[in-house]
Design a protein around this motif. Structure first.
Motif, PDB file in Angstrom:
ATOM      1  N   SER A   1     -22.532  11.101 -47.665  1.00  0.00           N
ATOM      2  CA  SER A   1     -22.446  10.421 -48.952  1.00  0.00           C
ATOM      3  C   SER A   1     -22.631  11.384 -50.109  1.00  0.00           C
ATOM      4  CB  SER A   1     -23.510   9.307 -49.047  1.00  0.00           C
ATOM      5  OG  SER A   1     -24.789   9.856 -49.284  1.00  0.00           O
ATOM      6  N   GLY A   2     -22.193  10.909 -51.251  1.00  0.00           N
ATOM      7  CA  GLY A   2     -22.496  11.575 -52.494  1.00  0.00           C
ATOM      8  C   GLY A   2     -23.919  11.210 -52.882  1.00  0.00           C
ATOM      9  N   SER A   3     -24.319  11.601 -54.080  1.00  0.00           N
ATOM     10  CA  SER A   3     -25.693  11.335 -54.501  1.00  0.00           C
ATOM     11  C   SER A   3     -25.721  10.632 -55.844  1.00  0.00           C
ATOM     12  CB  SER A   3     -26.470  12.648 -54.595  1.00  0.00           C
ATOM     13  OG  SER A   3     -25.877  13.475 -55.577  1.00  0.00           O
TER      14      SER A   3
ATOM     15  N   GLU B   1     -31.737   3.240 -57.744  1.00  0.00           N
ATOM     16  CA  GLU B   1     -31.071   2.054 -58.284  1.00  0.00           C
ATOM     17  C   GLU B   1     -29.589   2.307 -58.563  1.00  0.00           C
ATOM     18  OE1 GLU B   1     -34.008   3.302 -59.555  1.00  0.00           O
ATOM     19  OE2 GLU B   1     -35.264   1.802 -58.562  1.00  0.00           O
ATOM     20  N   ASP B   2     -29.230   3.539 -58.900  1.00  0.00           N
ATOM     21  CA  ASP B   2     -27.838   3.877 -59.206  1.00  0.00           C
ATOM     22  C   ASP B   2     -26.974   4.089 -57.953  1.00  0.00           C
ATOM     23  OD1 ASP B   2     -28.338   3.753 -61.902  1.00  0.00           O
ATOM     24  OD2 ASP B   2     -28.647   5.926 -62.125  1.00  0.00           O
ATOM     25  N   PHE B   3     -27.612   4.179 -56.811  1.00  0.00           N
ATOM     26  CA  PHE B   3     -26.837   4.428 -55.593  1.00  0.00           C
ATOM     27  C   PHE B   3     -26.132   3.149 -55.150  1.00  0.00           C
ATOM     28  CE2 PHE B   3     -25.670   5.068 -51.259  1.00  0.00           C
ATOM     29  CZ  PHE B   3     -25.377   6.418 -51.178  1.00  0.00           C
ATOM     30  N   THR B   4     -24.819   3.254 -54.908  1.00  0.00           N
ATOM     31  CA  THR B   4     -24.047   2.124 -54.381  1.00  0.00           C
ATOM     32  C   THR B   4     -23.274   2.590 -53.153  1.00  0.00           C
ATOM     33  OG1 THR B   4     -22.076   2.589 -55.691  1.00  0.00           O
ATOM     34  CG2 THR B   4     -23.755   1.160 -56.701  1.00  0.00           C
TER      35      THR B   4
END
Length: 128
Positions: free
Chosen positions: A88-90, A95-98
């Motif tokens: 995954s990206g970061s 909270e910003d992780f989707t």
């Protein structure tokens, strides 16, 4: 039987320009065993028919696929374990992780004790 190998020259990983090249062993694969080959070999060691063995192998494939797709670790005792992992990206905050940041999933394999033990005692033969 022995594991066949050849020697190949490789650059040093992580060194700009490749650094000093050195020689390393790499496996020379000696063919493959497809399901037909596995069925024929298993048939020699069991009272099951070819159709029964083939059915079990196909069912095992389906169960493993389903389990991995549902995030499960598949433990096959002495054979080893299959387990899913993610790339995954970061994000800067939790909270910003989707899920849109997840690039994909892959399968990892960790061999069981019997497979590790047989590889510890393997012999090696240089391929011609």
């Amino acid at each position: 039987m022995s594991i066949k190998y050849k020697v190949v020259e490789k650059a040093e990983p992580g060194v700009v320009g490749g650094g000093a090249k050195k020689w390393y062993a790499t496996v020379v694969n000696d063919g493959e065993l497809a399901i037909d080959d596995l069925v024929n070999q298993i048939e020699k060691f069991s009272a099951l028919s070819e159709a029964d063995i083939r059915g079990v192998i196909i069912a095992l494939e389906n169960v493993i696929q389903d389990g991995l797709a549902n995030g499960k670790i598949i433990r096959l005792d002495k054979l080893g374990s299959f387990y899913p992992s993610l790339s995954s990206g970061s994000s800067l905050t939790q909270e910003d992780f989707t899920s849109s940041l997840i690039k994909g999933a892959k399968v990892n394999y960790r061999p069981g004790k019997r497979i590790n033990d047989v590889l510890k005692t393997a012999t090696f033969k240089k391929a011609n």
